[in-house]
Write an enzyme that holds these catalytic residues in place. Structure first.
Site, mmCIF file in Angstrom:
data_model
loop_
_atom_site.group_PDB
_atom_site.id
_atom_site.type_symbol
_atom_site.label_atom_id
_atom_site.label_comp_id
_atom_site.label_asym_id
_atom_site.label_seq_id
_atom_site.Cartn_x
_atom_site.Cartn_y
_atom_site.Cartn_z
ATOM 1 N N ASP A 158 0.827 -1.202 0.000
ATOM 2 C CA ASP A 158 0.000 0.000 0.000
ATOM 3 C C ASP A 158 0.864 1.257 0.000
ATOM 4 O O ASP A 158 2.087 1.203 0.172
ATOM 5 C CB ASP A 158 -1.016 -0.009 1.145
ATOM 6 N N ARG A 159 0.235 2.392 -0.190
ATOM 7 C CA ARG A 159 0.955 3.642 -0.406
ATOM 8 C C ARG A 159 1.905 3.979 0.740
ATOM 9 O O ARG A 159 2.993 4.531 0.528
ATOM 10 C CB ARG A 159 -0.053 4.772 -0.609
#
Length: 302
Positions: free
Chosen positions: A107-108
């Protein structure tokens, strides 16, 4: 020419993994000869016209496959394109001679080892839950993790969607009054699994880095840099995917509860086998591989 399943053709052309191909077929975005297809339909790659989102896909008869490891920094989205205009991992892959895509995702706000390839079969081998390729993460949580929380994580927890995680291998690396640093090895690939596991036992993840996947380690690769996988790394990943074995089984390791360092003691990362003061639940991994700088893109063949 024998017909092939459309999701297999899409994956072999390096557009996405086979699982992602199945999804875009379900969404009605794929057509053959102008007609929408359904999952399980077949096509003749040499005669039929394949399109995705209205764009024709020209089938390449012979493909050269590429396999890369990227040290993903925080702040980048793991996707080939982003409709919101955010930075993607593809922005870091300049100079790659083929269109590649991420194998799985981080994820980011997560960082660390991310594989990219144009080989859909290899991506499917790495991502499919039945193959169980292990992934090692270094996770910093707040507040301080209790013995009960660590044991619960190692045995498996119920997530917010009602599913239960498989047992995990947990090592306590650093234990402080306000935070704990863990090494967590899992074999599944649920969305945001590590963060959701920690949330399930009342812990907040403040930093998450993937250090290894199977026998392949991040090593000295710097954030934002990439290199090709070596032949031996590629073979090790394939072998792990085929056998579903690359580390001790979490079910076996989870039988021994995780131990933490003595109260107030700090422990930094040490090489495997030199962790005084704690008995890990399974084979420890330091997440440090041999020092390797990023190579210029080449073309190892799998």
């Amino acid at each position: 020419m024998a017909q092939e399943r459309i999701q297999k053709v899409l994956a072999e052309q390096g557009l996405c993994s086979r699982r992602a191909a199945e999804q875009i077929i379900r969404e009605g975005r794929v057509k053959v000869n102008g007609h929408p297809v359904t999952l399980g339909d077949k096509m003749d790659p040499h005669q039929d016209i394949l399109s995705v989102d209205g764009q024709r896909i020209y089938i390449q008869r012979k493909r050269e496959f590429y396999y890369y490891m990227l040290n993903k920094p925080r702040g980048f989205v793991t996707t080939t394109s982003d409709e919101l205009g955010r930075k993607t991992v593809m922005d870091l892959m300049e100079g790659v001679p083929a269109r590649v895509f991420p194998v799985g995702r981080l994820d980011r706000d997560s960082e660390g080892l991310l594989l990219l390839t144009n080989d859909g079969d290899f991506a499917n081998l790495m991502m499919h839950p039945s193959h169980g390729v292990s992934k090692l993460y270094r996770v910093t949580v707040r507040p301080r993790a209790t013995e009960e929380q660590v044991v619960a994580l190692s045995q498996g927890v119920e997530l917010d969607d009602g599913t239960r995680t498989q047992p995990a291998v947990i090592n306590v690396v650093t234990d402080e009054p306000e935070r704990t640093v863990l090494e967590m090895t899992i074999r599944e690939g649920k969305n945001r699994e590590i963060r959701r596991m920690c949330e399930a036992v009342g812990l907040d993840v403040i930093r998450l880095r993937r250090n290894a996947m199977g026998a392949v380690k991040l090593g000295m690769l710097q954030p934002g840099e990439y290199r090709e996988l070596t032949k031996s790394e590629l073979n090790a990943l394939r072998a792990a995917g085929i056998r579903g074995v690359s580390r001790p089984k979490p079910e076996e390791a989870a039988k021994k509860p995780a131990r933490r360092p003595a109260e107030g003691a700090k422990r930094g990362p040490r090489a495997a086998g030199s962790r005084p003061g704690a008995r890990p639940t399974g084979r420890p991994g330091s997440g440090k591989g041999p020092a390797r700088g990023p190579k210029k893109p080449g073309s190892p063949r799998g």
